[in-house]
Write a protein that holds these residues in place. Sequence first.
Motif, mmCIF file in Angstrom:
data_model
loop_
_atom_site.group_PDB
_atom_site.id
_atom_site.type_symbol
_atom_site.label_atom_id
_atom_site.label_comp_id
_atom_site.label_asym_id
_atom_site.label_seq_id
_atom_site.Cartn_x
_atom_site.Cartn_y
_atom_site.Cartn_z
ATOM 1 N N ASP A 1 0.824 -1.212 0.000
ATOM 2 C CA ASP A 1 0.000 0.000 0.000
ATOM 3 C C ASP A 1 0.861 1.266 0.000
ATOM 4 O O ASP A 1 0.545 2.238 -0.695
ATOM 5 C CB ASP A 1 -0.921 0.005 1.232
ATOM 6 C CG ASP A 1 -2.001 -1.068 1.149
ATOM 7 O OD1 ASP A 1 -2.267 -1.554 0.028
ATOM 8 O OD2 ASP A 1 -2.569 -1.419 2.202
ATOM 9 N N ALA A 2 1.939 1.245 0.792
ATOM 10 C CA ALA A 2 2.787 2.433 0.894
ATOM 11 C C ALA A 2 3.422 2.792 -0.443
ATOM 12 O O ALA A 2 3.445 3.969 -0.848
ATOM 13 C CB ALA A 2 3.870 2.209 1.947
ATOM 14 N N VAL A 3 3.935 1.776 -1.147
ATOM 15 C CA VAL A 3 4.574 2.030 -2.434
ATOM 16 C C VAL A 3 3.539 2.471 -3.463
ATOM 17 O O VAL A 3 3.757 3.427 -4.223
ATOM 18 C CB VAL A 3 5.327 0.773 -2.929
ATOM 19 C CG1 VAL A 3 5.790 0.959 -4.366
ATOM 20 C CG2 VAL A 3 6.523 0.485 -2.020
ATOM 21 N N GLN A 4 2.391 1.813 -3.498
ATOM 22 C CA GLN A 4 1.350 2.181 -4.449
ATOM 23 C C GLN A 4 0.860 3.609 -4.214
ATOM 24 O O GLN A 4 0.633 4.371 -5.166
ATOM 25 C CB GLN A 4 0.176 1.198 -4.363
ATOM 26 C CG GLN A 4 0.480 -0.167 -4.973
ATOM 27 C CD GLN A 4 0.758 -0.087 -6.464
ATOM 28 O OE1 GLN A 4 -0.044 0.432 -7.234
ATOM 29 N NE2 GLN A 4 1.912 -0.594 -6.883
ATOM 30 N N LYS A 5 0.730 3.996 -2.965
ATOM 31 C CA LYS A 5 0.312 5.367 -2.643
ATOM 32 C C LYS A 5 1.350 6.372 -3.126
ATOM 33 O O LYS A 5 1.015 7.387 -3.741
ATOM 34 C CB LYS A 5 0.102 5.512 -1.136
ATOM 35 C CG LYS A 5 -0.371 6.902 -0.726
ATOM 36 C CD LYS A 5 -0.590 6.990 0.775
ATOM 37 C CE LYS A 5 -1.049 8.394 1.180
ATOM 38 N NZ LYS A 5 -1.255 8.492 2.660
ATOM 39 N N GLY A 6 2.627 6.066 -2.867
ATOM 40 C CA GLY A 6 3.700 6.966 -3.302
ATOM 41 C C GLY A 6 3.771 7.102 -4.810
ATOM 42 O O GLY A 6 3.944 8.209 -5.339
ATOM 43 N N LEU A 7 3.616 5.995 -5.515
ATOM 44 C CA LEU A 7 3.651 6.034 -6.977
ATOM 45 C C LEU A 7 2.458 6.817 -7.528
ATOM 46 O O LEU A 7 2.585 7.573 -8.487
ATOM 47 C CB LEU A 7 3.655 4.616 -7.539
ATOM 48 C CG LEU A 7 4.890 3.762 -7.242
ATOM 49 C CD1 LEU A 7 4.714 2.350 -7.797
ATOM 50 C CD2 LEU A 7 6.148 4.398 -7.810
ATOM 51 N N GLY A 8 1.293 6.630 -6.892
ATOM 52 C CA GLY A 8 0.107 7.360 -7.328
ATOM 53 C C GLY A 8 0.272 8.853 -7.166
ATOM 54 O O GLY A 8 -0.092 9.631 -8.063
ATOM 55 N N LEU A 9 0.832 9.279 -6.053
ATOM 56 C CA LEU A 9 1.062 10.708 -5.814
ATOM 57 C C LEU A 9 2.063 11.277 -6.813
ATOM 58 O O LEU A 9 1.910 12.400 -7.297
ATOM 59 C CB LEU A 9 1.561 10.929 -4.382
ATOM 60 C CG LEU A 9 0.533 10.662 -3.281
ATOM 61 C CD1 LEU A 9 1.200 10.725 -1.909
ATOM 62 C CD2 LEU A 9 -0.615 11.672 -3.362
ATOM 63 N N TYR A 10 3.078 10.479 -7.124
ATOM 64 C CA TYR A 10 4.079 10.929 -8.086
ATOM 65 C C TYR A 10 3.468 11.101 -9.477
ATOM 66 O O TYR A 10 3.711 12.095 -10.166
ATOM 67 C CB TYR A 10 5.241 9.937 -8.144
ATOM 68 C CG TYR A 10 6.313 10.311 -9.140
ATOM 69 C CD1 TYR A 10 7.149 11.400 -8.907
ATOM 70 C CD2 TYR A 10 6.491 9.579 -10.311
ATOM 71 C CE1 TYR A 10 8.133 11.753 -9.818
ATOM 72 C CE2 TYR A 10 7.466 9.927 -11.227
ATOM 73 C CZ TYR A 10 8.275 11.014 -10.976
ATOM 74 O OH TYR A 10 9.244 11.368 -11.884
ATOM 75 N N LEU A 11 2.634 10.161 -9.885
ATOM 76 C CA LEU A 11 1.984 10.253 -11.191
ATOM 77 C C LEU A 11 1.024 11.449 -11.236
ATOM 78 O O LEU A 11 0.910 12.136 -12.266
ATOM 79 C CB LEU A 11 1.239 8.959 -11.502
ATOM 80 C CG LEU A 11 2.127 7.750 -11.843
ATOM 81 C CD1 LEU A 11 1.295 6.474 -11.937
ATOM 82 C CD2 LEU A 11 2.893 7.986 -13.143
ATOM 83 N N GLN A 12 0.371 11.728 -10.122
ATOM 84 C CA GLN A 12 -0.502 12.907 -10.048
ATOM 85 C C GLN A 12 0.301 14.189 -10.225
ATOM 86 O O GLN A 12 -0.136 15.121 -10.902
ATOM 87 C CB GLN A 12 -1.246 12.932 -8.721
ATOM 88 C CG GLN A 12 -2.361 11.916 -8.602
ATOM 89 C CD GLN A 12 -3.028 11.954 -7.214
ATOM 90 O OE1 GLN A 12 -2.994 12.959 -6.516
ATOM 91 N NE2 GLN A 12 -3.603 10.831 -6.811
ATOM 92 N N SER A 13 1.481 14.233 -9.598
ATOM 93 C CA SER A 13 2.329 15.429 -9.703
ATOM 94 C C SER A 13 2.811 15.626 -11.139
ATOM 95 O O SER A 13 2.903 16.751 -11.619
ATOM 96 C CB SER A 13 3.521 15.334 -8.744
ATOM 97 O OG SER A 13 4.448 14.342 -9.174
ATOM 98 N N LEU A 14 3.098 14.524 -11.834
ATOM 99 C CA LEU A 14 3.502 14.633 -13.237
ATOM 100 C C LEU A 14 2.365 15.144 -14.105
ATOM 101 O O LEU A 14 2.561 15.955 -15.012
ATOM 102 C CB LEU A 14 3.964 13.264 -13.750
ATOM 103 C CG LEU A 14 5.287 12.720 -13.227
ATOM 104 C CD1 LEU A 14 5.580 11.367 -13.863
ATOM 105 C CD2 LEU A 14 6.431 13.691 -13.492
#
Length: 283
Positions: free
Chosen positions: A266-279
């Motif tokens: 969950d932690a990694v998926q959340k971090g990746l999701g936030l990063y993709l949102q920022s892009l």
Amino acid sequence: MMSVTSIARNKVLPFLRKSTKMQSTASLSSLVKLEEKQGYAVVSMQKTPVNSLSLEMIQALSQSLIELEKNKCKGIILTSACPGIFSAGLDIREMYQPTDDRLNQFWSSLQTLWLQLYGSKMATVALINGHAPAGGCLLAMCCDSRIMLNGKSKIGLNETKLGIVAPSWFKDTFVNTIGVRQSERALQLGSLFSPEEALKIGLVDKLVPDMETATAVAEAELKEFLQIPGMARYLSKMKIREAAIKDLSETREADLNQFVNFAKTDAVQKGLGLYLQSLAKKN
């Protein structure tokens, strides 16, 4: 007794055959451009806009190496056809909310590409003509020499800034390139280095002011490697690299399982999701 190189090749070949079936020649040429010259080739990544390493891109690079070895190519210059970028590294979308099958193929293909390039009998020079974070840095470090365009580009393994831990074979490649202490600090901080900083720590070997000069210097560097008897040069390289290659060759299934389990937390998926949102916001 089988050599480390033989062990590695025996474990890589089945994955190469699978990859070959999955990619057509047409799709390969759309992602990677091959220019075969006298005794060597220029391999240019051309997956716009940033040469992100998707499953298809990784397999296209693997197939390019297969094709060149089949043609008895003695050396390559690995570079980019995308202005200002060498490779932005692994395609985050491959790791965000993936299917199990796709994620397994993605990581297995990356393992295969690393084993091919890091253990290649060909002489290899990376012409880094732009940013090379994470997987882009890994590709460059797999080469025997690195020529980087001076300027504002950055290079390094910055995985921790995305909440990701670089696997052991990334670490081994880093340590073999810049040493234990520099690697330990840079891996923890997710450091990205300027060309001048990269030259200072040995992450790159030469800096050049422009692409015209870069091409000439990369060709001269490759020709210097090719002047050495091929088997002696290759076996000397393997004295440094064989331990890392053997380690992944013998543990790739465990490495795959570890990566898949970690990527799906969950932690990694959340971090990746936030990063993709920022892009998405930047675009």
